[in-house]
Design a protein around this motif. Structure first.
Motif, mmCIF file in Angstrom:
data_model
loop_
_atom_site.group_PDB
_atom_site.id
_atom_site.type_symbol
_atom_site.label_atom_id
_atom_site.label_comp_id
_atom_site.label_asym_id
_atom_site.label_seq_id
_atom_site.Cartn_x
_atom_site.Cartn_y
_atom_site.Cartn_z
ATOM 1 N N ILE A 1 0.835 -1.206 0.000
ATOM 2 C CA ILE A 1 0.000 0.000 0.000
ATOM 3 C C ILE A 1 0.870 1.258 0.000
ATOM 4 C CG2 ILE A 1 -1.621 1.343 1.408
ATOM 5 C CD1 ILE A 1 -2.900 -1.405 2.160
ATOM 6 N N SER B 1 2.402 1.649 -3.383
ATOM 7 C CA SER B 1 1.355 2.004 -4.351
ATOM 8 C C SER B 1 0.966 3.471 -4.237
ATOM 9 C CB SER B 1 0.121 1.128 -4.148
ATOM 10 O OG SER B 1 0.432 -0.217 -4.404
ATOM 11 N N VAL B 2 0.877 3.974 -3.007
ATOM 12 C CA VAL B 2 0.526 5.385 -2.810
ATOM 13 C C VAL B 2 1.615 6.284 -3.379
ATOM 14 C CG1 VAL B 2 0.232 7.163 -1.026
ATOM 15 C CG2 VAL B 2 -1.003 5.007 -0.855
ATOM 16 N N ALA C 1 1.327 6.187 -7.103
ATOM 17 C CA ALA C 1 0.154 6.945 -7.558
ATOM 18 C C ALA C 1 0.440 8.444 -7.528
ATOM 19 C CB ALA C 1 -1.053 6.608 -6.686
ATOM 20 N N ILE C 2 1.153 8.900 -6.506
ATOM 21 C CA ILE C 2 1.530 10.310 -6.442
ATOM 22 C C ILE C 2 2.453 10.653 -7.603
ATOM 23 C CG2 ILE C 2 2.802 12.035 -5.086
ATOM 24 C CD1 ILE C 2 1.730 10.606 -2.571
#
Length: 112
Positions: A32, A35-36, A39-40
């Motif tokens: 997670i 992934s964050v 994504a940023i």
């Protein structure tokens, strides 16, 4: 008299492949977090114009992800601090070298 010193073990093909729930939670947490950050990065790639600031942000976030991966999956965060510094300081010098080479290398295209 039977020899009892030799005990025969049954080895299943799937023995040792199960992951403990605590490890599974750590793996999901790592997934997670990475992934964050990714994504940023993708969001910034679409929202920001190309330039030095965007490139610097990408390099910084990539280094954060790299250090996090090394700390989690290579278990470096559980090592002795002197080993962590012995690995981190040369990496920082290599990053500084790359930045210096890219900065000085781009000056060849500038007219004098």
């Amino acid at each position: 008299m039977a020899d009892h010193a030799h005990v025969q073990h049954h080895h299943d093909g799937h023995a040792g492949t199960e992951v403990a729930p605590a490890q599974t939670g750590a793996i999901w947490r790592t997934f997670i977090i990475l992934s964050v950050i990714t994504a940023i990065e993708f969001t910034l790639a679409y929202l920001m114009h190309a330039g030095t600031l965007r490139t610097s942000i990408f390099v910084g976030m990539t280094l954060v992800k790299a250090f996090y991966i090394v700390g989690e999956f290579m278990h470096l965060k559980h090592e002795v601090k002197s080993l962590i510094w012995a690995i981190t300081i040369p990496v920082l010098f290599v990053v500084w070298l790359l930045i210096a080479l890219l900065t000085e290398g781009s000056s060849i295209f500038q007219l004098r």
